[in-house]
Structures are given as C-alpha cells and as structure tokens.
Design a protein around this motif. Structure first.
Motif, PDB file in Angstrom:
ATOM      1  N   HIS A 217      -6.438   0.053   4.023  1.00  0.00           N
ATOM      2  CA  HIS A 217      -6.699   0.494   5.299  1.00  0.00           C
ATOM      3  C   HIS A 217      -7.771  -0.393   6.258  1.00  0.00           C
ATOM      4  O   HIS A 217      -7.238  -1.228   6.794  1.00  0.00           O
ATOM      5  CB  HIS A 217      -7.350   1.871   5.278  1.00  0.00           C
ATOM      6  CG  HIS A 217      -6.497   3.076   4.816  1.00  0.00           C
ATOM      7  ND1 HIS A 217      -5.118   3.446   5.453  1.00  0.00           N
ATOM      8  CD2 HIS A 217      -6.397   3.655   3.563  1.00  0.00           C
ATOM      9  CE1 HIS A 217      -4.852   4.435   4.668  1.00  0.00           C
ATOM     10  NE2 HIS A 217      -5.045   4.377   3.578  1.00  0.00           N
TER      11      HIS A 217
ATOM     12  N   HIS B  14      -9.401   0.822  -1.345  1.00  0.00           N
ATOM     13  CA  HIS B  14      -9.372   1.427  -0.172  1.00  0.00           C
ATOM     14  C   HIS B  14     -10.895   1.287   0.319  1.00  0.00           C
ATOM     15  O   HIS B  14     -11.879   1.609  -0.272  1.00  0.00           O
ATOM     16  CB  HIS B  14      -9.100   2.957  -0.550  1.00  0.00           C
ATOM     17  CG  HIS B  14      -7.628   3.257  -0.608  1.00  0.00           C
ATOM     18  ND1 HIS B  14      -6.770   2.415  -1.721  1.00  0.00           N
ATOM     19  CD2 HIS B  14      -6.867   4.037   0.020  1.00  0.00           C
ATOM     20  CE1 HIS B  14      -5.739   3.192  -1.615  1.00  0.00           C
ATOM     21  NE2 HIS B  14      -5.509   4.129  -0.586  1.00  0.00           N
TER      22      HIS B  14
ATOM     23  N   ASP C 208       1.636   4.127   2.451  1.00  0.00           N
ATOM     24  CA  ASP C 208       0.363   4.891   1.814  1.00  0.00           C
ATOM     25  C   ASP C 208       1.120   6.052   1.243  1.00  0.00           C
ATOM     26  O   ASP C 208       1.476   5.952  -0.198  1.00  0.00           O
ATOM     27  CB  ASP C 208      -0.481   5.614   3.002  1.00  0.00           C
ATOM     28  CG  ASP C 208      -1.523   5.946   2.404  1.00  0.00           C
ATOM     29  OD1 ASP C 208      -2.008   5.255   1.102  1.00  0.00           O
ATOM     30  OD2 ASP C 208      -2.556   6.271   3.067  1.00  0.00           O
TER      31      ASP C 208
ATOM     32  N   HIS D 154       1.273   4.778  -2.751  1.00  0.00           N
ATOM     33  CA  HIS D 154       1.022   5.497  -3.852  1.00  0.00           C
ATOM     34  C   HIS D 154       2.131   6.131  -4.609  1.00  0.00           C
ATOM     35  O   HIS D 154       3.021   6.784  -3.664  1.00  0.00           O
ATOM     36  CB  HIS D 154      -0.128   6.420  -3.784  1.00  0.00           C
ATOM     37  CG  HIS D 154      -0.998   6.088  -3.156  1.00  0.00           C
ATOM     38  ND1 HIS D 154      -2.495   5.760  -3.714  1.00  0.00           N
ATOM     39  CD2 HIS D 154      -1.639   5.639  -1.580  1.00  0.00           C
ATOM     40  CE1 HIS D 154      -3.422   5.151  -3.006  1.00  0.00           C
ATOM     41  NE2 HIS D 154      -2.873   5.115  -1.752  1.00  0.00           N
TER      42      HIS D 154
ATOM     43  N   HIS E 107       0.780  -1.226   0.009  1.00  0.00           N
ATOM     44  CA  HIS E 107      -0.210  -0.089  -0.058  1.00  0.00           C
ATOM     45  C   HIS E 107       0.942   1.358  -0.048  1.00  0.00           C
ATOM     46  O   HIS E 107       1.454   1.898   1.075  1.00  0.00           O
ATOM     47  CB  HIS E 107      -1.076   0.029   1.235  1.00  0.00           C
ATOM     48  CG  HIS E 107      -2.011   1.144   1.245  1.00  0.00           C
ATOM     49  ND1 HIS E 107      -3.062   0.864   1.892  1.00  0.00           N
ATOM     50  CD2 HIS E 107      -2.132   2.369   0.566  1.00  0.00           C
ATOM     51  CE1 HIS E 107      -3.933   2.039   1.722  1.00  0.00           C
ATOM     52  NE2 HIS E 107      -3.146   2.819   1.121  1.00  0.00           N
TER      53      HIS E 107
HETATM   54 ZN    ZN Z   1      -3.691   4.737   0.219  1.00  0.00          ZN
END
Ligand code: ZN
Ligand code: ADE
Length: 333
Positions: free
Chosen positions: A218, A194, A275, A16, A14
């Motif tokens: 998440h 997500h 993240d 980005h 996870h």
């Molecule tokens: Zn994310």
C-alpha cells in the motif's frame, strides 16, 4: 485482439490468498465441510460486502476463511486464483497467506502448504503461471505469536520467499515485529510489510528503518510526508498499491482521488495489485483498468506500471530480463 492491459506481461505482488475466496466457493466449501455461515447465500454474502474501513472488511474476511479446512480446499482456492490471474496476463504472482488464521483453528502448516503446492503446480502446468508464497504475520496478535508461527513454518521455509505483516494497522506499528523480521532475514527470506494503508507515514518509516523491508504494501499515506516520498524515490522502494481496495475500504472516496498517478510522476516505483479481489470485486486487470480510466493513464504509463511489477518482484534477474523484453515487444495499440 485482447486489451492492452491483458496483453502486458505482469507480476502480482499484493494478493491475499484468503481474499480470493469468491462467495460461490465459500458457499460450496461451507456445504462440503458442514459449516454454517451467518450469510448463507451468495447474494447475502455479496450484499454484506459494504465496508466502512479496513476492520469492517477484516471481520468478514476472517469469518469467510473459516470454511477452509482440508488440503483440497486450499488447493481449489489457489488454483482458482491463479487461473484468473493468468487470464489477466499475470505471469508470476507472489501470494500472501495468513497462517495464524488457520493454525488458530487447529489447521496446521502441513495441510495448507500441501494444498497451496498442489494448486500452484496444477496452475503452472496448465497456464504457465509461476508463483511464490509470502507468509504474513497478523499484527493484531503479539510478536510472541508471530515467533511461534515462524517456529511452525521452519520445515517449510524452502517454499516461502518472504515474510510480511498484515491485518489491523492502526495501533499496531511495524516496530513491534522487529525481532521476528530479523529472524526471517537471517533465514534468508525477503521482507515486506503493509504500511501507510490506514496508518501514518511514521509506520512506513518504521517498516523501512526498523524492519528493513524490500517493498511497502500500500504506502498511500507516504504522500503526506515529502521527505518519505523522497526516500522511496531515492532508494527505489516499490509500493504494491491496490487502488480498488483503497476505494472499497474508504481510504479514498473515489478512484479519481487516488494518488497512484501522482506518486508515479514523483518517480516512486508504483505497482498495481488486487489485495482481496473476491471481496472488492476486482482482480489485477480490473485494477489496471480502474486507474487507466479513473486517473487517465496513457498506454506508456500502463507499460511503466507493468515494468515496475517485474522489476519489484523477487524473480531472478534472468526471468526479469525475459519479461521486460516481452513487455517491450507488446504493441501499444
Ligand atoms: Zn493487503
Ligand atoms: N489482510 C487482507 N487484506 C488486508 C489489507 N488490505 N490490509 C491489511 N491486512 C489485510
């Protein structure tokens, strides 16, 4: 000897890629590409990174991505992330990218896919880290836009392992993307979404039952519904949790309040991830350290988290087996 967290072989699932754009690189690329940013210096940018919720972060994140124009920009970004991840002991990373953030500015798949491939190949050759790409649909845009994005992605599907769903969660339930996820499934891709970051447990149910995802990104709010927690445990559904992100976006007031340890104790297949590390100030190693000290995790619990990351990944069984064997051989002191 390196710290235990660094020595544990890990998979990140996870992150980005647009969220790994460090302020220094943003300023460099803005100058290289003749783009003027509202925040011009590295200090100004860092000072602006005080978020009140997910949307306040997303506004700056999309603005930051506007400096990415050429294949070289995307290659530099990918290489820099993978170098940092490898230094944290990440052996494999399954990386989100947001094509609509780029196609919306006239930058096509051929540009960013070529750049990603260049950065992935260089990082693998130099650091041994492998990686895969997860195409995320932006949920603040309609499903018709996601369908057009999938059309454009079709020539590149052999280099994409999964599709995901990200951006503004509240008001944008997973069920609105059922058709495009079904298309991705039929194309042989894995599915993630997500859900339960800011949105209600209902969105986690929908991601599971309507989209049919393999993992939940998440999922912290799943804890509000014990029937849902039971479902996650019974089906072994992994959660890709991002504890530092959750504190920076005010999902939890402090790291000490995070529910990662409780969910781990319930038997949920919890994993630790970063993240958007350039915006939240913590790569994956920092996230492990944050929960280790904030939640008092033992060395064995850190091993459990690393093992979960290997098992929850989309790696083939032989590579998983090799990484689990390496993990078992890591001295805990
Ligand atoms: Zn994310
Ligand atoms: N895009 C980048 N980071 C995100 C996050 N934490 N939640 C939703 N969309 C995102």
């Amino acid at each position: 000897m390196a710290d235990l967290v660094t020595r544990l072989p890990k998979v990140e699932m996870h992150v980005h890629i647009e969220g790994t754009l460090e302020p220094e690189m943003m300023v460099t690329l803005a100058a290289r590409n003749g783009i003027t940013l509202p925040h011009r210096s590295v200090d100004d940018l860092r000072a602006a990174y005080r978020f009140t919720n997910l949307q306040s972060f997303l506004d700056l994140y999309y603005q930051g991505a506007s400096v990415l124009l050429t294949a070289r920009d995307f290659e530099d970004l990918m290489y820099a992330y993978l170098r940092r991840a490898a230094a944290d002991g990440v052996r494999h990373s399954e990386i989100f990218f947001d094509p609509q953030t780029h196609t919306g500015r006239g930058i096509g798949f051929e540009v960013f896919m070529a750049g990603f491939a260049g950065g992935q190949a260089r990082a693998q050759a130099e650091f041994g880290i492998t990686s895969a790409l997860i195409l995320c649909f932006l949920r603040h845009l309609p499903e018709s836009a996601a369908m057009e994005t999938f059309d454009a992605a079709e020539p590149f599907l052999d280099r994409i392992i999964a599709v995901g769903l990200d951006s503004s969660e509240v008001g944008h339930p997973p069920s609105g993307y059922a058709r495009v996820f079904e298309r991705a499934r039929q194309a042989g891709l894995h599915l993630v979404a997500h859900a339960g970051e800011e949105g209600p447990p209902q969105f986690v149910w929908e991601a599971l039952d309507v989209l049919g995802v393999d993992r939940i990104d998440h999922g912290v709010r799943a804890e509000e519904d014990m029937a849902l927690v039971t479902r996650l445990v019974d089906d072994g559904v992994p959660l890709t949790m991002c504890p530092v992100s959750n504190v920076r976006l005010k999902v939890f007031p402090r790291i000490e309040d995070h529910n990662l340890k409780r969910l781990l104790e319930f038997g949920v297949r919890v994993t630790v991830n970063s993240d958007d590390p350039a915006y939240f100030g913590g790569y994956v190693g920092d996230n492990y350290q944050a929960v280790r000290s904030g939640l008092g995790l033992t060395p064995l619990e850190l091993v459990d988290l690393a093992r979960n990351s290997v098992e929850a990944s989309f790696l083939d069984p032989a590579r998983k087996k090799g990484l689990v064997a390496e993990l078992a051989a890591v001295p805990l002191v």
